[in-house]
Design an enzyme around this catalytic site. Structure first.
Site, PDB file in Angstrom:
ATOM      1  N   TYR A  91       5.681   0.450  12.599  1.00  0.00           N
ATOM      2  CA  TYR A  91       4.488  -0.243  12.134  1.00  0.00           C
ATOM      3  C   TYR A  91       3.443  -0.289  13.247  1.00  0.00           C
ATOM      4  O   TYR A  91       3.653  -0.892  14.297  1.00  0.00           O
ATOM      5  CB  TYR A  91       4.807  -1.666  11.678  1.00  0.00           C
ATOM      6  CG  TYR A  91       5.726  -1.770  10.477  1.00  0.00           C
ATOM      7  CD1 TYR A  91       6.042  -0.662   9.692  1.00  0.00           C
ATOM      8  CD2 TYR A  91       6.295  -2.984  10.118  1.00  0.00           C
ATOM      9  CE1 TYR A  91       6.877  -0.768   8.598  1.00  0.00           C
ATOM     10  CE2 TYR A  91       7.133  -3.104   9.024  1.00  0.00           C
ATOM     11  CZ  TYR A  91       7.430  -1.985   8.269  1.00  0.00           C
ATOM     12  OH  TYR A  91       8.266  -2.093   7.187  1.00  0.00           O
ATOM     13  N   GLN A 116      -5.155  -4.486  10.933  1.00  0.00           N
ATOM     14  CA  GLN A 116      -6.111  -5.440  10.393  1.00  0.00           C
ATOM     15  C   GLN A 116      -5.965  -6.835  11.007  1.00  0.00           C
ATOM     16  O   GLN A 116      -6.880  -7.650  10.930  1.00  0.00           O
ATOM     17  CB  GLN A 116      -5.943  -5.551   8.870  1.00  0.00           C
ATOM     18  CG  GLN A 116      -6.191  -4.263   8.106  1.00  0.00           C
ATOM     19  CD  GLN A 116      -5.782  -4.404   6.645  1.00  0.00           C
ATOM     20  OE1 GLN A 116      -4.608  -4.569   6.334  1.00  0.00           O
ATOM     21  NE2 GLN A 116      -6.749  -4.352   5.738  1.00  0.00           N
ATOM     22  N   GLN A 153      -5.054 -15.457   1.574  1.00  0.00           N
ATOM     23  CA  GLN A 153      -4.233 -14.531   0.796  1.00  0.00           C
ATOM     24  C   GLN A 153      -2.767 -14.937   0.869  1.00  0.00           C
ATOM     25  O   GLN A 153      -2.047 -14.918  -0.142  1.00  0.00           O
ATOM     26  CB  GLN A 153      -4.431 -13.114   1.337  1.00  0.00           C
ATOM     27  CG  GLN A 153      -3.731 -12.027   0.551  1.00  0.00           C
ATOM     28  CD  GLN A 153      -3.960 -10.667   1.177  1.00  0.00           C
ATOM     29  OE1 GLN A 153      -4.112 -10.538   2.399  1.00  0.00           O
ATOM     30  NE2 GLN A 153      -4.014  -9.634   0.350  1.00  0.00           N
ATOM     31  N   ASN A 181      -0.218 -16.164  -2.225  1.00  0.00           N
ATOM     32  CA  ASN A 181       1.069 -15.522  -2.491  1.00  0.00           C
ATOM     33  C   ASN A 181       2.229 -16.507  -2.426  1.00  0.00           C
ATOM     34  O   ASN A 181       3.180 -16.417  -3.211  1.00  0.00           O
ATOM     35  CB  ASN A 181       1.288 -14.377  -1.509  1.00  0.00           C
ATOM     36  CG  ASN A 181       0.334 -13.218  -1.739  1.00  0.00           C
ATOM     37  OD1 ASN A 181      -0.340 -13.157  -2.765  1.00  0.00           O
ATOM     38  ND2 ASN A 181       0.255 -12.305  -0.788  1.00  0.00           N
ATOM     39  N   SER A 220       6.957  -4.726  -0.975  1.00  0.00           N
ATOM     40  CA  SER A 220       5.892  -4.308  -1.882  1.00  0.00           C
ATOM     41  C   SER A 220       5.986  -4.946  -3.263  1.00  0.00           C
ATOM     42  O   SER A 220       5.942  -4.253  -4.286  1.00  0.00           O
ATOM     43  CB  SER A 220       5.855  -2.777  -2.025  1.00  0.00           C
ATOM     44  OG  SER A 220       4.620  -2.338  -2.553  1.00  0.00           O
ATOM     45  N   PRO A 221       6.063  -6.282  -3.347  1.00  0.00           N
ATOM     46  CA  PRO A 221       6.118  -6.929  -4.667  1.00  0.00           C
ATOM     47  C   PRO A 221       4.846  -6.725  -5.482  1.00  0.00           C
ATOM     48  O   PRO A 221       4.868  -6.862  -6.700  1.00  0.00           O
ATOM     49  CB  PRO A 221       6.317  -8.407  -4.318  1.00  0.00           C
ATOM     50  CG  PRO A 221       5.715  -8.553  -2.960  1.00  0.00           C
ATOM     51  CD  PRO A 221       6.063  -7.270  -2.254  1.00  0.00           C
TER      52      PRO A 221
END
Length: 325
Positions: free
Chosen positions: A54, A27, A296, A300, A211-212
């Site tokens: 990844y 992305q 985003q 965060n 992955s919070p």
């Protein structure tokens, strides 16, 4: 920014860090990565997480190009890689696992993709039943003594395996594992809080948690279905979609549905609240954030203010309401 020691080491990482999983090389292209890395660094983030698997190596390449373009001082940030799964979609036996051959070559390849001379952190991405733990420790110790790695650790290893690796390293006067990278969030907390509990004091284990937001479930974005451009909407992540949305007979989704109202009551967004909750655990060295756009990421990063603002009474209220779902 708040900085925390990586377990018993002298290395201090930003409490919030930035990772490439799912986004970089998929992305996020080099231009977008450069913009987000600059934003993260400007806000005090000093740790950028990556792995060979990844985007089949593309995530590390994108991150490396972006860091090179930004020309950040190398002594001012930390970068990581992880090895186990291999870079290729269908790797040969020598192109995956934790053998000395693969660990050595995976490290060298990561250095080239990330365009750095050494990795600050290098993780064994999963336990390898085909490689003796002694070989793993010797291999990682060798990479550190060569100056290619500064600290090594594990990711999603059982506590018994980490203990065995640390014990062998100690007995043989080798450098043992310093950190573990486990999933940790409101819906997935037992391993960090219970299984690893003895290791924080016994071996000085640090944690770089991932992955919070439970892959976005804790943001509320999946309440009305799975958006096509979201992480869970990508074609080759069916396994992740099932693990997030199909787990626990829907109880996780019901608990996550409580977050928007709780966040509004506490004056923040659901994402900020979920990340701030992770920061409350003193055994968390850093919480790895993921983002596909600057807005985003900024949202965060605001979790640090929420963490510093909310008192124990607010968190007790939150835990009671969240657990009741």
């Amino acid at each position: 920014m708040e900085y925390r020691r990586l377990g018993s080491s002298g290395l201090k990482l930003s409490a919030l860090s930035f990772g490439a999983w799912v986004t970089f090389g998929r992305q996020v292209d080099t231009a977008a990565a450069r913009e987000m890395l600059a934003e993260a660094h400007a806000n005090g983030v000093n740790f950028f997480d990556n792995a060979e698997v990844y985007a089949h190596g593309a995530a590390e390449q994108v991150m490396g190009e972006a860091l090179h373009a930004l020309a950040l001082p190398r002594d001012g940030y930390c970068v990581s890689s992880k090895a186990y799964f291999g870079r290729l979609p269908d790797p040969a036996p020598t192109q995956r696992g934790l053998s000395r051959k693969h660990l050595t070559e995976a490290c060298q390849q990561a250095l080239r993709r990330l365009r750095v001379e050494y990795l600050d952190l290098f993780f064994c991405h999963r336990p390898d039943q085909d490689t003796p733990v002694e070989e793993v420790v010797i291999s990682m110790d060798s990479l550190i003594r060569q100056g290619k790695v500064l600290y090594w650790g594990t990711s999603e290893w059982p506590a018994a395996a980490i203990t065995a690796a640390a014990a062998f390293a100690r007995a043989e006067h080798l450098i043992g594992p310093q950190m573990e990278q486990p999933q940790y969030n409101l819906l997935h907390r037992e391993r960090v809080e219970q299984e690893y509990a003895p290791l924080y004091a016994q071996i000085g284990l640090g944690t770089t948690t991932w992955s919070p937001l439970a892959s976005g479930l804790l943001t509320g974005k999946y309440a009305g279905g799975v958006p096509e451009q979201s992480r869970l909407g990508q074609n080759d992540y069916e396994w992740l979609r099932e693990s997030v949305l199909g787990a626990d007979n829907g109880r996780n989704a019901r608990r996550a549905a409580r977050l928007p109202a709780l966040a509004a009551e506490l004056g923040c967004t659901p994402a900020q609240l979920a990340i701030a909750w992770c920061l409350r655990n003193p055994q968390v060295s850093t919480v790895i954030l993921g983002a596909s756009r600057v807005a985003q990421l900024r949202e965060n990063l605001g979790a640090l203010d929420v963490h510093q603002r909310l008192d124990d009474a607010a968190w007790r209220h939150f835990e009671a309401v969240f657990a009741a779902a």
